[in-house]
Design a protein around this motif. Structure first.
Motif, short mmCIF file in Angstrom:
data_model
loop_
_atom_site.label_atom_id
_atom_site.label_comp_id
_atom_site.label_asym_id
_atom_site.label_seq_id
_atom_site.Cartn_x
_atom_site.Cartn_y
_atom_site.Cartn_z
N LEU A 71 0.83 -1.21 0.00
CA LEU A 71 0.00 0.00 0.00
C LEU A 71 0.86 1.25 0.00
O LEU A 71 1.90 1.31 0.67
N PRO A 72 0.45 2.28 -0.74
CA PRO A 72 1.18 3.55 -0.70
C PRO A 72 0.79 4.33 0.57
O PRO A 72 -0.05 3.87 1.34
N ASP A 73 1.38 5.49 0.74
CA ASP A 73 1.04 6.35 1.87
C ASP A 73 -0.25 7.11 1.52
O ASP A 73 -0.25 7.99 0.66
N PHE A 74 -1.34 6.76 2.19
CA PHE A 74 -2.63 7.35 1.82
C PHE A 74 -2.83 8.77 2.36
O PHE A 74 -3.77 9.45 2.00
N ALA A 75 -1.91 9.18 3.26
CA ALA A 75 -2.02 10.56 3.75
C ALA A 75 -1.48 11.53 2.68
O ALA A 75 -1.82 12.70 2.66
#
Lengths: 756, 78
Positions: free
Chosen positions: A570-574
C-alpha cells in the motif's frame, strides 16, 4: 326471454366512480336491480332481458372508468325478484374487506377545464375533484369508502353539491370528497394580518412570494411540501441550510411536460411514468444546457428528480405566475417523515418556511411523493408512496393473514389478507423517533382497515437483533413469529412480484448492510433456491473487516481501511493523490488491533472504498452517496477493460480489483476511466460467478435485488453479460429494489414457512 | 475435529431441517433444546448476545449459522 344475476366485481373498484358507471350501464340496457360497495368489492344485482344482461356483462369490463382496475368478475345466475328500476344502495359492513382502497389520483382533465373556466362555480377552487380524480388513500379514515368515513365528513354538502352527488348522470355522482367554494374547505396563507379566506388571493400571494425567493410550506395530498424557486440560488442555499440537508438532491416540479422535457432527457417510458396516474418523481439525466435550475438543487449529480403538478392547487400556483420550475421537497427536517398535521407542520417548520399555504382538509395519513425511473430493465419504483400505496403488489398462495414489518431503513410494511399483499407507503428510517411513530401508526392503520385480528396474524420480521422495527413487532403480542434473513427477503421480493414461488433461481443480493446467518454484516450475497425451499448461500464477496461496523457507512475512508488491510504494497494514503483524513489511520489501527471491527461481505462498503480511493474522502451525508458519486463519475466513459474480480467458489475476491484500481490511480489514469473499469470488473466478476452457479446447479434465471442494483451503469453491463450467457434476468418492478421492498420478501418467505 | 452444536427447539421446523441436513451430511453434533434446557439457553445467550431465534449452529464455541435458509423461529422463553 328474461333473467337475473348477481355479480361481484373485485379489484380497484371503490372510489373510482364505479357505482355510477354501473348505474348508467344498467339504465342504458334497461335493467332493474341495485349496486353497492360491499367490503369484498362492488356487488350488483341485475334483472331484465337476456340481451340486456349480456350486453351489460360485456361492457362492464371494456368500458369501466379509467381509474378502475378489475381483477375478477363473479357472476351467479339467480331467480328474478321482479324489481322496478335500478338503485344505488347504501354500503353495508359485514365480512372482512378485500376491496382495495384506491391510491390518490391526480386531478382529471374535466376538472381542470372547470378549474380554469370563470363561468364555473368551482373556478379557481383548489379542492375540485370528481369520481375520476382526487384524493383517496389520504382522506380515507375507514372502509367502506363513503363520505362519512373520510376527512371530508366535517363539510356537509350544500344544495348544489348534493344535487350533483345524487344525480346518476353527473360526473360527481357519489364522488365522496366532492366540495365547492360555498360548502367545502379552503386554502389560506399564514402569516397574514389575519387568516385570509378567499383562496384565489392566497394563491396569488403565494406565487408572488415564490417569485421573490421565499420558502413556502404548502399543504399537499399526503403532507406538506417545502417549495421555492428552483432557479434562485439564494433560495436553494437557504433551504439547504434551514433543512439541515447538505447535499441530497431536491425534487423539482415542472409546470408541464414541455418544461420537464427541457430539463431532463426523457425516454417514452420515462414520459409515461411522469404523466401516469401515480405522478411520481421521475429520475432522469439532466440536460447539460439547462439554466432554469440552480446547480444547488442536485449537487454533483447528473440526474434530476422531476414531477408534474397533480393537485388542483399545483395548477393554480403555476397559473398564478409561480416560477415554472419549483423545488418541491417533503416538508421535514432531514430524514424525518413528512409533516402532515397543521399544528405539527407549523411547529416543526417554523424557522424553515417563510410562510404557510394551509389547506383546511385534514390529511388522514402521511404519504410522501413516490420516486421512479425508467431503468435498464424497465420502470423501477425507487420509493413507493403516493399514487401507488396502498395498492396490492403481489398475490401470495396463503389463506393466513401475514404482517411483514420490513427493514429499519427505507421501511415499508406489507399486510397480506386473503392472499393479497398490500404494501404501505414508504415510512423511512426507523432510527428517527418520528418515523418509528409513523411505523407504529401504519401497522395499526392497516390492521384496522382490513379488520385483521392480531391473534390470527403471522408476523415476519428481519433477523437483525437490533432492529427497532423488529423489536416493536415482537412486542405486539402476536403469537406466531418468523425471522427472515435480510438478503433472502430481497431476492424473495423479486420472485413474489412475479408469482414464482417454486421456481429455483440464482438470487443475487448486493447492498450496504444486513444481518447475516453468521452474525456478520452481509451485503454481497449469492443464493440458489426458491421461496418454497428457501435459499442456500452459495457465494459471497470475500470477507473484509469493517472498523466501526455499520457506523463505517458514514465514512468511505473507514470502509477503505477495512478492505485495504488485505491488499499488499500500500502507498502512503495521507499523501497525494489520496490525502485521506486522519480517520483513515485511526481505522487502520482498529483493524490491526482487531478491536471494534466486524467481518463484512458488503458490496456497498466496497463501493465506498473505491470512491475513497478516487477522491471521495469526506463524510457521506445521505445513504449510498459515495456509490452514487462513483457511478456518476463512470458515466459517459466508453466500456473499458474490466479490472479483475475473480470468482473462486464461494468467493468473489476483491483484492485484485482494488490492486488494479490503486495501480491506475498512482499512474494518474483519468478518474472517470478508473471508475468505469472498477464497475466493469464488478459486473464481469458477478457474471462469472452467476454463470458458474447456474451451470453447476442447472439453473437459468438470475434475480437481482438490493440497493446496489439501483446503479444503472452496473445493470447495463450486467444486462449484456447475462444476455450473452443466455440467462434470464429478473428485477423488481412493483416494489423498490432497495430496503423498501424487504417487507414483501418477508411476507413471501412467511407464506411458505412451515408450522408444525 | 470441530465440535458442532445445534441449539433449537422441538417444535421449530427450521431446527428440524437443519438437523436433517447435518444428519444427511454425516456430521457429528450435539443438539440442545433451549426451551427445555435452561442451561443451554444460558449458553446460547452468552454465545450470541441479543439472539432470540433458532436454530443456531455453533462450531467450537463460535456461532456459524443462524436460521435455516433464511427462516428462523422466535424463541418464546425468557
Amino acid at each position: 326471454m328474461s333473467g337475473a344475476c348477481s355479480i361481484r366485481v373485485r379489484g380497484v373498484v371503490q372510489g373510482v366512480g364505479f357505482r355510477p358507471f354501473v348505474y348508467r350501464l344498467a339504465r342504458a340496457n334497461t335493467l332493474a336491480g341495485w349496486v353497492l360497495n360491499g367490503e369484498e368489492g362492488v356487488e350488483i344485482f341485475l334483472e331484465g332481458a337476456e340481451k340486456g344482461l349480456l350486453a351489460f356483462l360485456q361492457d362492464l369490463k371494456t368500458q369501466s372508468p379509467p381509474a378502475s382496475s378489475i381483477t375478477e368478475v363473479e357472476v351467479h345466475r339467480v331467480a328474478p325478484l321482479g324489481l322496478n328500476g335500478f338503485t344505488i344502495r347504501e354500503s353495508h359492513a359485514n365480512e372482512r374487506p378485500t376491496a382495495r382502497i384506491s391510491p390518490d389520483l391526480p386531478v382529471c382533465d374535466a376538472c381542470l377545464k372547470e378549474l380554469f373556466d370563470p363561468a364555473d362555480r368551482r373556478y379557481g377552487y383548489p379542492y375540485i375533484n370528481c369520481t375520476n380524480c382526487g384524493p383517496r388513500y389520504t382522506v380515507v379514515v375507514s372502509l367502506p369508502y363513503d363520505r362519512a368515513n373520510t376527512t371530508m365528513r366535517h363539510w356537509p354538502l350544500d344544495d348544489d353539491c348534493a344535487t350533483e352527488y345524487h344525480d346518476p348522470g353527473n360526473r360527481r355522482f357519489h364522488a365522496q370528497p366532492v366540495a365547492c367554494p360555498a360548502c367545502g374547505p379552503d386554502y389560506f396563507l399564514q402569516p397574514g394580518e389575519e387568516a385570509e379566506p378567499g383562496c384565489e388571493s392566497s394563491i396569488s400571494k403565494a406565487a408572488l412570494l415564490l417569485n421573490a425567493g421565499s420558502i413556502l410550506a404548502v399543504k399537499g395530498l399526503g403532507g406538506y411540501h417545502l417549495v421555492s424557486d428552483a432557479s434562485n440560488p439564494a433560495a436553494i442555499t437557504a433551504l439547504r441550510e434551514r433543512k439541515y440537508r447538505k447535499e441530497k438532491p431536491f425534487a423539482i416540479m415542472a409546470r408541464d411536460l414541455e418544461v420537464a422535457r427541457r430539463l431532463v432527457e426523457l425516454s417514452p417510458e420515462g414520459e409515461q411514468l411522469l404523466t401516469s396516474s401515480a405522478r411520481p418523481i421521475v429520475l432522469a439525466p439532466a440536460k447539460p444546457e439547462l439554466t432554469r435550475v440552480d446547480p444547488g438543487v442536485a449537487p454533483e449529480n447528473n440526474q434530476l428528480g422531476v414531477m408534474l403538478p397533480y393537485t388542483p392547487l399545483h395548477y393554480l400556483l403555476f397559473a398564478a405566475g409561480a416560477p415554472e420550475v419549483l423545488v418541491m421537497t417533503s416538508a421535514n427536517r432531514s430524514s424525518e417523515p413528512i409533516a402532515y398535521e397543521d399544528d405539527e407542520a407549523l411547529d416543526r417548520l417554523s424557522g424553515i418556511a417563510d410562510a404557510f399555504l394551509i389547506g383546511e382538509r385534514p390529511i388522514a395519513r402521511r404519504v410522501d411523493d413516490s420516486v421512479a425511473r425508467d431503468g435498464v430493465f424497465g420502470p423501477v419504483i425507487v420509493r413507493r408512496a403516493r399514487g401507488y400505496a396502498p395498492g396490492a403488489v403481489a398475490t401470495l398462495p396463503t389463506a393466513r393473514p401475514i404482517l411483514a414489518v420490513g427493514a429499519d431503513l427505507k421501511n415499508t410494511i406489507t399486510l397480506v389478507v386473503d392472499g393479497q399483499a398490500f404494501m404501505s407507503q414508504h415510512i423511512g428510517d426507523l432510527s428517527h423517533y418520528e418515523s418509528l411513530r409513523a411505523f407504529k401508526e401504519t401497522i395499526q392503520d392497516l390492521i384496522a382497515m382490513y379488520e385483521v385480528r392480531p391473534a390470527e396474524l403471522l408476523v415476519a420480521y428481519d433477523s437483525h437483533p437490533q432492529y427497532a422495527g423488529s423489536a416493536h413487532a415482537l412486542a405486539l403480542g402476536i403469537p406466531q413469529r418468523l425471522a427472515v434473513q435480510h438478503h433472502r427477503a430481497h431476492v424473495a421480493s423479486v420472485l413474489a412480484e412475479r408469482g414464482e414461488f417454486e421456481k429455483r433461481i440464482v438470487g443475487v443480493s448486493f447492498d450496504g448492510t444486513g444481518y447475516g446467518d453468521d452474525r456478520s454484516i452481509w451485503g454481497g450475497e449469492i443464493f440458489a433456491g426458491s421461496i418454497k425451499d428457501g435459499f442456500d448461500r452459495v457465494g459471497h464477496l470475500r470477507q473484509a473487516r469493517l472498523p466501526g461496523g455499520d457506523a463505517a457507512a458514514q465514512y468511505p475512508v473507514q470502509a477503505a481501511a477495512g478492505f485495504l488491510a488485505q491488499v499488499e504494497d500500500l502507498p502512503d494514503f495521507a499523501a497525494r493523490p489520496f490525502r485521506f483524513p486522519a480517520r483513515y489511520q485511526q481505522s487502520v489501527d482498529l483493524v490491526r488491533k482487531n478491536v471494534r471491527t466486524f467481518p463484512t461481505t458488503s458490496v456497498g462498503r466496497l463501493f465506498d472504498c473505491a470512491a475513497a480511493l478516487l477522491g471521495f474522502t469526506r463524510e457521506v451525508t445521505f445513504e449510498g452517496q459515495a456509490a452514487m458519486w462513483l457511478e456518476q463519475l463512470a458515466h459517459g466513459v466508453p466500456a473499458t477493460e474490466p479490472y479483475p474480480f475473480p470468482w473462486a467458489e464461494p468467493e468473489l475476491d476483491f483484492r485484485p480489483l482494488l490492486q488494479a484500481l490503486l495501480c491506475d490511480r498512482l499512474r494518474a489514469r483519468p478518474l472517470a476511466e478508473i471508475a468505469r473499469a472498477f464497475q466493469r470488473g464488478l459486473a464481469q466478476g458477478l457474471s462469472d460467478a452467476v454463470v458458474n452457479v447456474c451451470e453447476t446447479r442447472d439453473l437459468s434465471v438470475v434475480a437481482l435485488s438490493g440497493g446496489v442494483f439501483q446503479n444503472e451503469l452496473l445493470l447495463q453491463d450486467l444486462k449484456s453479460l447475462f444476455h450473452a450467457a443466455g440467462l434470464e434476468v429478473w428485477t423488481n418492478h412493483a416494489v423498490p429494489p432497495n430496503d423498501g421492498g424487504i417487507s414483501l420478501g418477508q411476507a413471501a418467505m412467511a407464506a411458505f414457512a412451515r408450522f408444525d | 475435529m470441530a465440535k458442532l452444536e445445534l441449539f433449537g427447539t422441538a417444535r421449530c421446523p427450521h431446527t428440524q431441517e437443519m438437523r436433517e441436513w447435518l444428519e444427511w451430511k454425516g456430521s457429528e453434533f450435539v443438539e440442545h433444546d433451549v426451551e427445555r434446557d435452561p442451561a443451554a439457553r444460558q449458553r446460547l445467550r452468552a454465545l450470541a448476545v441479543g439472539q432470540r431465534s433458532v436454530p443456531v449452529l455453533v462450531e467450537d464455541d463460535k456461532v456459524v449459522q443462524i436460521g435455516w435458509q433464511g427462516r428462523s423461529c422466535f424463541l418464546d422463553v425468557e
